[in-house]
Scaffold this motif. Structure first.
Motif: not given
Length: 197
Positions: A183-197, A131-140
């Motif tokens: 740029f493409a990798l950077l935008v994808t990594f930003q999307a992963v960090w924000k929405e993967a959770g 639950n802790l990991i899920q909360s941290i990953v979902y926060l972004p």
């Protein structure tokens, strides 16, 4: 005796139980029966019409020399002239190619990450840790895109944490945020960090 039994059955008439589900009811009967459900759906239908279908009438501006001062009604008609100019512009095809490339990179790199994350979280035995990991990953997910890009700028930008660390240790700086190749990798990594959770 037989006559009394038949008389009783004739008096009873049609059975009181509701009709079989496959029997079609008249639309007025169904509307009366489901009146409360129809009333509950009216706000959703109104929102759908107002925000999804009414704006479609604005597509007519693509076929006009649209002037906001005179509005849609009195703007001069252009026909397909603007589409012809668009398809003849080489910048349009470059933008389309970049859009398709970004979509392809995000499809390949972003799509498997949430699935892999869910499988990894499922292997964590401790429910509290999960639950802790899920909360941290979902926060972004709750951060705006402006804040997300600001975080990446502070970490990976020219004056960011990474480049300051590299400068302090006399290592060449790493241009990530303004490099067109990453740029493409950077935008994808930003999307992963924000929405993967």
């Amino acid at each position: 005796m037989a006559t009394t039994v038949t008389a009783k059955t004739e008096k009873r008439g049609a059975p009181d139980h509701p009709p079989h589900p496959h029997v079609k009811l008249h639309w007025r009967i169904r509307l009366r029966r489901d009146k409360s459900l129809v009333i509950m759906t009216i706000p959703a239908v109104v929102l759908l019409l107002v925000f999804n279908y009414v704006p479609l009438f604005g597509l007519i501006t693509a076929f006009q020399y649209y002037d906001p001062l005179v509005g849609v009604r009195y703007s001069q008609w252009a026909g397909l002239e603007q589409f012809t100019a668009l398809f003849q512009d080489p910048l349009f095809w470059a933008a389309l190619k970049n859009t398709l490339y970004l979509s392809f990179v995000q499809l390949i790199l972003f799509f498997p990450v949430p699935i892999a994350l869910a499988l990894l979280l499922n292997t964590v035995l401790s429910e509290r840790l999960r639950n802790l990991i899920q909360s941290i990953v979902y926060l972004p997910h709750f951060f705006s895109w402006v804040l997300t890009i600001t975080v990446f700028q502070q970490m990976l930008g020219g004056a960011g944490v990474l480049n300051q660390f590299l400068r302090q240790h006399s290592i060449g700086t790493w241009d990530i945020m303004s490099n067109s190749h990453t740029f493409a990798l950077l935008v994808t990594f930003q999307a992963v960090w924000k929405e993967a959770g």
